[in-house]
Design a protein around this motif. Sequence first.
Motif, PDB file in Angstrom:
ATOM      1  N   GLU A  88       0.832  -1.206   0.000  1.00  0.00           N
ATOM      2  CA  GLU A  88       0.000   0.000   0.000  1.00  0.00           C
ATOM      3  C   GLU A  88       0.867   1.257   0.000  1.00  0.00           C
ATOM      4  O   GLU A  88       0.568   2.232  -0.691  1.00  0.00           O
ATOM      5  N   ALA A  89       1.956   1.256   0.760  1.00  0.00           N
ATOM      6  CA  ALA A  89       2.862   2.411   0.804  1.00  0.00           C
ATOM      7  C   ALA A  89       3.507   2.649  -0.556  1.00  0.00           C
ATOM      8  O   ALA A  89       3.671   3.797  -0.987  1.00  0.00           O
ATOM      9  N   VAL A  90       3.888   1.568  -1.250  1.00  0.00           N
ATOM     10  CA  VAL A  90       4.471   1.702  -2.587  1.00  0.00           C
ATOM     11  C   VAL A  90       3.440   2.289  -3.548  1.00  0.00           C
ATOM     12  O   VAL A  90       3.751   3.195  -4.335  1.00  0.00           O
ATOM     13  N   LYS A  91       2.193   1.820  -3.494  1.00  0.00           N
ATOM     14  CA  LYS A  91       1.127   2.336  -4.364  1.00  0.00           C
ATOM     15  C   LYS A  91       0.895   3.823  -4.123  1.00  0.00           C
ATOM     16  O   LYS A  91       0.771   4.603  -5.067  1.00  0.00           O
ATOM     17  N   GLU A  92       0.833   4.213  -2.844  1.00  0.00           N
ATOM     18  CA  GLU A  92       0.615   5.620  -2.518  1.00  0.00           C
ATOM     19  C   GLU A  92       1.765   6.493  -3.005  1.00  0.00           C
ATOM     20  O   GLU A  92       1.544   7.580  -3.549  1.00  0.00           O
ATOM     21  N   ALA A  93       2.991   6.039  -2.826  1.00  0.00           N
ATOM     22  CA  ALA A  93       4.157   6.815  -3.261  1.00  0.00           C
ATOM     23  C   ALA A  93       4.213   6.900  -4.785  1.00  0.00           C
ATOM     24  O   ALA A  93       4.568   7.947  -5.342  1.00  0.00           O
ATOM     25  N   ARG A  94       3.853   5.822  -5.460  1.00  0.00           N
ATOM     26  CA  ARG A  94       3.852   5.810  -6.923  1.00  0.00           C
ATOM     27  C   ARG A  94       2.810   6.798  -7.462  1.00  0.00           C
ATOM     28  O   ARG A  94       3.023   7.441  -8.491  1.00  0.00           O
TER      29      ARG A  94
END
Length: 166
Positions: free
Chosen positions: A30-36
């Motif tokens: 989820e953190a990777v998706k938000e940062a992307r």
Amino acid sequence: MGERLTESDVKKIQEEIEYRKLVVRKNAIEAVKEARAQGDLSENFEYYAAKKDKNQNESRIRYLERMLKNAEIVSEQSKTDEVGMNNTVGLYFEEDDEVEVFKLVTSIRGNSLKGYISIESPIGKAILGHKVGDRVAVQVREDYVYYVEIRSIENTDDAGDLIRKF
């Protein structure tokens, strides 16, 4: 030969793997998706930090799974009058003229700052199976030996904590 683990070590490692797979992995993805979603990835520090955290979690999962796969299970049970796993042992160090107390544990829980010594350490190997009153030679190096006397043995049932918490 792999790590020497007790049944309780195995259980705690399995719990950590499950937690990392079900909770940490989900949060990391989820953190990777938000940062992307923030846009330009070439200057997006949050994206690289999130990817790094995700990769570290996956690496830890693989490490723990490999440890379990190659583990040698050792018994937590010991005779009441002999030094064994999870015993708290009072040792008299002749060279220093002092008594120190240690708990004998598996290598993954060894932590000299907490007084936990591994059954794989020179002192752990030397005292394992001995009784109160025994004078034991501890071979540190080929050219260095010191002696300890076992002053007390206390049987403890708890296996303690793994050093690495999840």
